[in-house]
Design a protein around this motif. Structure first.
Motif, short mmCIF file in Angstrom:
data_model
loop_
_atom_site.label_atom_id
_atom_site.label_comp_id
_atom_site.label_asym_id
_atom_site.label_seq_id
_atom_site.Cartn_x
_atom_site.Cartn_y
_atom_site.Cartn_z
N CYS A 189 15.10 9.27 -40.51
CA CYS A 189 15.50 8.45 -41.65
C CYS A 189 14.73 8.86 -42.90
O CYS A 189 15.31 9.01 -43.97
CB CYS A 189 15.24 6.98 -41.33
SG CYS A 189 15.89 5.87 -42.55
N SER A 245 27.86 1.52 -36.97
CA SER A 245 26.51 1.98 -36.66
C SER A 245 26.26 2.03 -35.16
O SER A 245 25.26 2.60 -34.73
CB SER A 245 25.48 1.05 -37.30
OG SER A 245 25.77 0.86 -38.64
N LEU A 294 22.94 -0.60 -44.18
CA LEU A 294 21.86 -1.17 -44.98
C LEU A 294 22.09 -1.02 -46.48
O LEU A 294 22.08 -1.99 -47.21
CB LEU A 294 20.53 -0.53 -44.57
CG LEU A 294 20.13 -0.84 -43.12
CD1 LEU A 294 19.03 0.11 -42.66
CD2 LEU A 294 19.67 -2.28 -42.99
N TYR A 328 23.08 -4.17 -48.65
CA TYR A 328 21.98 -4.67 -49.46
C TYR A 328 22.34 -4.67 -50.95
O TYR A 328 22.19 -5.67 -51.64
CB TYR A 328 20.72 -3.84 -49.21
CG TYR A 328 19.52 -4.28 -50.00
CD1 TYR A 328 18.80 -5.41 -49.61
CD2 TYR A 328 19.12 -3.60 -51.13
CE1 TYR A 328 17.71 -5.84 -50.34
CE2 TYR A 328 18.04 -4.01 -51.86
CZ TYR A 328 17.32 -5.12 -51.47
OH TYR A 328 16.25 -5.54 -52.20
N SER A 383 16.66 0.21 -35.18
CA SER A 383 15.62 -0.67 -35.71
C SER A 383 14.64 0.08 -36.59
O SER A 383 14.24 -0.40 -37.65
CB SER A 383 14.86 -1.34 -34.57
OG SER A 383 15.76 -1.91 -33.66
N THR A 386 15.21 2.83 -38.20
CA THR A 386 15.91 3.17 -39.43
C THR A 386 15.79 2.00 -40.41
O THR A 386 15.53 2.19 -41.60
CB THR A 386 17.39 3.46 -39.14
OG1 THR A 386 17.48 4.53 -38.21
CG2 THR A 386 18.14 3.82 -40.40
N GLY A 387 15.97 0.81 -39.88
CA GLY A 387 15.84 -0.38 -40.71
C GLY A 387 14.46 -0.48 -41.33
O GLY A 387 14.31 -0.77 -42.52
N PHE A 416 14.08 2.00 -44.08
CA PHE A 416 14.88 1.58 -45.24
C PHE A 416 14.11 0.60 -46.10
O PHE A 416 14.05 0.74 -47.32
CB PHE A 416 16.19 0.95 -44.76
CG PHE A 416 17.00 0.32 -45.86
CD1 PHE A 416 17.75 1.11 -46.71
CD2 PHE A 416 16.98 -1.05 -46.08
CE1 PHE A 416 18.49 0.54 -47.74
CE2 PHE A 416 17.71 -1.63 -47.10
CZ PHE A 416 18.47 -0.84 -47.94
#
Lengths: 83, 586
Positions: free
Chosen positions: A60, B349, B392, B396, B462, B464-465, B468
């Motif tokens: 990421c 996703s 996201l 967002y 998770s 990745t979240g 972010f």
């Protein structure tokens, strides 16, 4: 709308929400490490504990940095670039 | 039922009858046509129907087997959901274009030969472009023309491949092609198919045209063109290594652009490339499980991608913009739209309990099973990007982040119903995957809900979240556009026009001047000499043939209509006659 109230409730308790999510992440990693004690796979990626945690973080991070970097170097143009 | 009714017939007849209905009857009629086609698909049996002899070629309109049926199911269901979403549209032409588009995709699904496939293929391109043009803005008209030109190019590749194929095999039956025996003919057909599947580098038409389409048209377009292409690839080209590699490249390429794009619908358009990448890769890996995965993912993808386009379309419809840099805080005014969008986002996703989890993982697991670890890692990287950008970033910046700038309402009821139904389907497939697996072409031995698969997916999503929220400032959308390979044909045309204006017209002017000063005096002198010879010698000989020449001249005059499309059409005609003669001799 009920939903709007729920969202606003969460937003006003942002610290608790954050701590809960961090606890969840820790549990998730522990769960994967425990899983590796009992299950074994065929390939190297199956046998590294918490491999997908590391993959998620690094992947990421790289994706954001590389994509935004290349965009700023030459891909991004003004909206009326093509006239 | 022994008799087979082609589901496309409902749409073609429906399109012709539509203008005769008014008011509520029209709305009922628009929903009735897809319902009839769903019932028709439900009653279908496997078999070969509707075979005709035409120009010494056998043409089959109805090849019904498990592979075509799974796509027919989702196409007809999607047609119903799309029609419900577009129910408020006033223009008959929009609905008619939609009907022709769906009908021709169904026609392509059941085609058993290249000739009928080609005809439906072309109707698809020519009907869908109207869904772009109905937006009626200059950007849309231009994008529509580029879309059409690219599809004509793809169609010509397909046509040329088809002709070579006919001379190679003596028939036009559309069967599985083995990678070992593939030559120029097969690769030209593959190129034509790949253009519709938006395979790199033939993909730029998709993110160029879809975000410029009408709100309702985009919902249709995201479902049919690329998935018909996935179907023909799965039918004709399983096991082609190049597809496995290009497909995996597509998955990452799409999310890369989605991370930097600002327009909501363009983010989603790039995600079509990414998601279709999984399907193309599945076809390329070519094992039974991989082809199953490609079909399952096409099924799930049509529903959740339509749902996402419905959500983004609803935002565009109510606020007048789809630019993330101008949106924010919409959860206050459009909570139902937000929930439906989020269902689509978690489905794409691949969150557990939603459709993407049970379909995408089949392709990824097939890569794992066949030892393609490199492909697997890139596919999971694309999975990170998918959640990052659709799940996201868009959620967002459109529904949260800053305070709402504009006060808006929820979209019309028919839109909400359509989104609600589609969300329900995404959820049902997620919790009851057997309903989808039962439709797949090969028997399924795959179980998505295992402990290790859950651990893998939850960790990727998770964390990745987490990243972010650490880097959210870096992702703030910017009001810019991003270059893609359409640069080459868009700037290329512009450069050609400049070259024409600056160079060719200048050379032309100089040449004209030169001709007037030097050429004319030379011609006068020359004419005098020829005149003498002419009068003395040639008159006698020529007189006889003059009548003939005049005759030919008048024919040529009639051919010169001055219309550019007539010239292009005529040149193509001549080209294919020459090709025909040339290949006929060898």
């Amino acid at each position: 709308m009920k939903i709007v109230h729920y969202i606003e409730f969460l937003r006003s308790n942002i610290k608790t929400l954050r701590n809960t999510l961090i606890a969840y992440l820790v549990v998730l990693v522990l769960y994967d490490i425990l899983l590796h004690l009992v299950e074994h796979g065929h390939y190297f990626i199956d046998n590294i504990p918490a491999f997908w945690t590391i993959f998620g973080i690094v992947g990421c991070f790289l994706l954001i940095k590389v994509a935004k970097g290349i965009a700023h170097i030459f891909l991004s143009k003004d909206v009326d670039y093509y006239g | 039922m022994d008799r087979w009714v082609h589901p496309a017939i409902f749409y073609f007849i429906g399109a012709l009858l539509l203008p005769f209905f008014k008011g509520k009857a029209k709305k009922g009629f628009i929903l009735l046509i897809p319902l009839l086609s769903i019932i028709d698909v439900a009653l279908m049996h496997e078999g070969i129907f509707g075979t005709y002899e035409f120009l010494n070629v056998s043409v089959t309109f109805g090849r019904v087997d498990k592979l075509s049926l799974v796509f027919a199911w989702v196409f007809t269901i999607m047609a119903f959901l799309g029609a419900l979403y577009a129910l408020h549209v006033k223009e008959d032409g929009h609905h008619i274009a939609g009907f022709f588009y769906v009908g021709s995709s169904l026609g392509a699904l059941f085609s058993g030969d290249y000739l009928s496939l080609f005809i439906f293929w072309e109707i698809m391109a020519f009907s869908s472009v109207f869904l772009v043009w109905y937006r009626k803005k200059k950007r849309s008209i231009d994008a529509g023309f580029r879309y059409l030109l690219m599809h004509i190019f793809g169609g010509l590749c397909f046509l040329a491949g088809m002709m070579f194929y006919y001379y190679k095999t003596g028939g036009l039956a559309f069967e599985r092609i083995l990678p070992e025996g593939a030559g120029l003919a097969e690769y030209l057909i593959l190129a034509g198919f790949s253009l519709n599947a938006a395979v790199l580098p033939l993909h730029a038409w998709l993110p160029d045209a879809y975000p410029e389409a009408t709100v309702e048209g985009a919902v249709f377009m995201c479902a049919f063109t690329t998935k018909t292409a996935v179907y023909v690839l799965a039918r004709g080209f399983p096991g082609f290594e190049i597809l496995a590699i290009l497909g995996t490249a597509m998955t990452v390429y799409g999310v890369f652009y989605a991370v930097i794009e600002n327009d909501m619908r363009r983010v989603l358009a790039y995600h079509i490339i990414s998601q279709v990448g999984y399907m193309v890769a599945g076809v390329g890996i070519g094992t039974e499980m991989a082809v199953n995965g490609a079909c399952a993912h096409a099924f799930a993808h049509i529903l959740y991608k339509a749902l996402l386009f419905m959500g983004a379309g609803a935002v565009l419809y109510m606020t007048g913009t789809a630019k993330l840099s101008k949106l924010g805080g919409l959860y206050k005014y459009m909570p139902l739209t937000m929930i439906c969008y989020v269902v689509g986002a978690v489905s794409i996703s691949g969150f557990p309990l939603f459709s993407g989890f049970v379909s995408k993982s089949m392709v990824v697991a097939s890569a794992h099973e066949s030892g393609r670890i490199g492909l697997l890692l890139f596919m999971n990287l694309a999975g990170i990007g998918t959640f990052l950008s659709v799940g996201l970033k868009v959620t967002y910046f459109a529904f949260f982040s800053k305070e709402p700038a504009i006060e808006v309402k929820e979209p019309p009821k028919n839109m909400l119903w359509s989104m609600g139904l589609t969300s329900a389907l995404c959820f049902i497939i997620g919790i009851y995957p057997q309903s989808l697996y039962a439709l797949l072409p090969y028997p399924v031995h795959y179980h998505p809900y295992t402990l290790s698969h859950l651990a893998e997916t939850l960790q990727i999503l998770s964390f990745t979240g987490l990243v972010f929220f650490l880097l959210v400032g870096k992702l703030a959308p910017e009001d810019k556009i991003n270059l893609d390979v359409d640069y080459f044909y868009r700037k290329g045309t512009w450069l050609f026009m400049k070259f024409d204006e600056k160079v060719i017209s200048v050379v032309d002017a100089i040449w004209g001047e030169l001709y007037r000063t030097l050429g004319l005096s030379f011609l006068f002198k020359n004419a005098e000499i020829s005149n003498t010879i002419d009068r003395k010698v040639i008159d006698g000989i020529v007189d006889g043939s003059a009548t003939t020449v005049r005759g030919i001249g008048s024919i040529v005059k009639r051919l010169q209509t001055g219309r550019i499309q007539a010239y292009i059409g005529f040149s193509l005609f001549i080209f294919f006659i020459i090709l025909w003669i040339f290949l006929g001799r060898t």
